[in-house]
Design a protein around this motif. Structure first.
Motif, short mmCIF file in Angstrom:
data_model
loop_
_atom_site.label_atom_id
_atom_site.label_comp_id
_atom_site.label_asym_id
_atom_site.label_seq_id
_atom_site.Cartn_x
_atom_site.Cartn_y
_atom_site.Cartn_z
N PRO A 65 0.84 -1.27 -0.08
CA PRO A 65 0.07 0.00 -0.04
C PRO A 65 0.88 1.35 -0.01
CG PRO A 65 -0.80 -1.51 1.49
CD PRO A 65 0.39 -2.12 1.02
N GLY A 66 2.10 1.10 0.57
CA GLY A 66 2.94 2.16 0.73
C GLY A 66 3.47 2.79 -0.65
N VAL A 67 3.57 1.80 -1.84
CA VAL A 67 3.88 2.25 -3.19
C VAL A 67 2.65 3.00 -3.79
CG1 VAL A 67 4.23 1.20 -5.56
CG2 VAL A 67 5.54 0.42 -3.46
N ILE A 68 1.54 2.59 -3.49
CA ILE A 68 0.26 3.17 -4.27
C ILE A 68 0.26 4.76 -3.52
CG2 ILE A 68 -2.19 3.29 -4.21
CD1 ILE A 68 -0.74 0.90 -5.79
N ALA A 69 0.54 4.77 -2.15
CA ALA A 69 0.39 6.12 -1.62
C ALA A 69 1.86 7.02 -2.17
CB ALA A 69 0.87 6.34 0.15
N GLU A 70 2.79 6.49 -2.31
CA GLU A 70 3.95 7.31 -2.97
C GLU A 70 3.49 7.57 -4.32
OE1 GLU A 70 7.87 5.68 -0.70
OE2 GLU A 70 7.74 4.76 -2.50
N ILE A 71 2.76 6.94 -5.13
CA ILE A 71 2.39 7.25 -6.56
C ILE A 71 1.72 8.33 -6.45
CG2 ILE A 71 1.08 6.81 -8.60
CD1 ILE A 71 2.26 3.85 -8.17
N THR A 72 0.66 8.39 -5.47
CA THR A 72 -0.22 9.63 -5.32
C THR A 72 0.80 10.98 -5.14
OG1 THR A 72 -1.96 8.10 -4.49
CG2 THR A 72 -2.09 10.63 -3.97
N GLY A 73 1.59 10.82 -4.02
CA GLY A 73 2.42 11.96 -3.80
C GLY A 73 3.39 12.33 -5.07
N LEU A 74 3.91 11.43 -5.82
CA LEU A 74 4.42 11.67 -7.13
C LEU A 74 3.56 12.51 -7.84
CD1 LEU A 74 6.65 8.83 -7.83
CD2 LEU A 74 7.43 10.94 -7.04
N LEU A 75 2.49 11.85 -8.23
CA LEU A 75 1.42 12.79 -8.99
C LEU A 75 1.23 14.12 -8.35
CD1 LEU A 75 -1.22 9.75 -9.41
CD2 LEU A 75 0.09 10.70 -11.31
N LYS A 76 1.02 14.54 -7.27
CA LYS A 76 0.66 15.50 -6.62
C LYS A 76 2.00 16.48 -6.94
CE LYS A 76 -2.61 14.36 -3.03
NZ LYS A 76 -2.70 14.32 -1.87
N SER A 77 3.31 16.06 -6.62
CA SER A 77 4.33 16.85 -6.86
C SER A 77 4.80 17.17 -8.23
CB SER A 77 5.50 16.19 -5.80
OG SER A 77 5.90 14.90 -6.63
N ARG A 78 4.55 16.08 -9.02
CA ARG A 78 5.34 16.31 -10.64
C ARG A 78 4.13 16.83 -11.38
NH1 ARG A 78 8.88 10.84 -11.34
NH2 ARG A 78 10.09 11.02 -9.47
N MET A 79 2.99 16.59 -10.80
CA MET A 79 1.90 17.01 -11.90
C MET A 79 1.29 18.47 -11.83
SD MET A 79 2.13 14.52 -14.17
CE MET A 79 2.78 13.03 -14.25
N LYS A 80 1.83 19.19 -10.89
CA LYS A 80 1.25 20.41 -10.29
C LYS A 80 0.72 21.34 -11.50
CE LYS A 80 3.58 20.89 -6.13
NZ LYS A 80 4.85 21.75 -5.23
N PHE A 81 1.51 21.27 -12.67
CA PHE A 81 1.00 22.26 -13.70
C PHE A 81 0.98 21.79 -14.97
CE2 PHE A 81 4.27 24.21 -10.53
CZ PHE A 81 3.68 25.30 -10.06
N SER A 82 0.43 20.45 -15.10
CA SER A 82 0.18 19.67 -16.19
C SER A 82 -1.54 19.56 -16.15
CB SER A 82 0.87 18.32 -16.12
OG SER A 82 0.08 17.61 -15.23
N ASP A 83 -1.83 18.89 -17.20
CA ASP A 83 -3.32 18.74 -17.38
C ASP A 83 -3.69 17.59 -16.89
OD1 ASP A 83 -1.98 17.18 -18.92
OD2 ASP A 83 -3.10 18.24 -21.22
N ILE A 84 -2.98 16.75 -16.03
CA ILE A 84 -3.62 15.72 -15.57
C ILE A 84 -4.33 16.01 -14.13
CG2 ILE A 84 -1.66 14.96 -14.12
CD1 ILE A 84 -1.90 12.25 -14.66
N GLU A 85 -5.62 15.28 -14.02
CA GLU A 85 -6.12 15.24 -12.74
C GLU A 85 -6.20 14.14 -12.08
OE1 GLU A 85 -9.51 14.05 -11.39
OE2 GLU A 85 -8.87 15.46 -9.89
N ILE A 86 -5.73 14.34 -10.75
CA ILE A 86 -5.34 13.08 -10.01
C ILE A 86 -6.43 12.00 -9.71
CG2 ILE A 86 -4.46 12.14 -8.11
CD1 ILE A 86 -2.72 14.73 -7.88
N GLY A 87 -7.55 12.23 -9.60
CA GLY A 87 -8.65 11.57 -9.57
C GLY A 87 -9.14 10.67 -10.88
#
Length: 170
Positions: A65-87
């Motif tokens: 489960p930690g890997v899934i949580a880390e992926i969410t963290g990477l999405l938040k930090s790396r995708m701040k200014f992109s056109d991806i919506e995390i949900g």
């Protein structure tokens, strides 16, 4: 040419390769190739296709489960200014992960070895513990984790191994 039966199956997948795989899948599906600049493990289409091939062969895949949580963290930090919506990303990612037979195994923090937590933090410590308990290999792009695994007789795969496996099977 190697036989498929020679390739390790049921990998425990670390954050980097799983994040990059999912970003490549998303970027190709939605034709948002600019997202590929946020990846750090899978550097080109040859590597992505090799991992697609391997995951299809090696399924089910495992993680923590930690890997899934880390992926969410990477999405938040790396995708701040992109056109991806995390949900929307997770809504999309669910299907490829189901197709790969993704299973998560929880290793409780209280059961982790202190010296490993200090060295690798909880997520990688859980991957080490899962690998030891089930005698599976870890698929990672983390050099420190790979080195530790090799020194401690834990099977490890890196992206170049998978590319080689795929090329030898052709």
């Amino acid at each position: 040419m190697k036989s498929h039966k020679d390739f390790p199956r049921c990998p425990i997948v670390d954050t980097g390769p799983l994040f990059d795989f999912l970003i490549w899948e998303y970027a190709k599906h939605f034709t948002k190739l600019s997202l590929l600049s946020s990846t750090s493990c899978i550097k080109n289409e040859t590597e992505w296709k090799a991992i697609q091939w391997y995951f299809g062969y090696a399924k089910p895949i495992f993680t923590s489960p930690g890997v899934i949580a880390e992926i969410t963290g990477l999405l938040k930090s790396r995708m701040k200014f992109s056109d991806i919506e995390i949900g929307s990303f997770w809504l999309f990612a669910k299907q490829p992960l189901i197709q790969l037979g993704l299973d998560e195994e929880l290793i409780k923090f209280k059961d982790m070895e202190v010296h490993l937590i200090q060295q690798f933090f909880p997520t990688d410590t859980s991957l080490i513990k899962i690998a030891q308990q089930h005698q599976l290999h870890i698929f990672t792009a983390d050099g420190k984790l790979s080195s530790f695994c090799r020194k401690n007789n834990i099977s490890v795969l890196e992206i170049h191994d998978i590319v080689t496996f795929q090329q030898e099977s052709i």
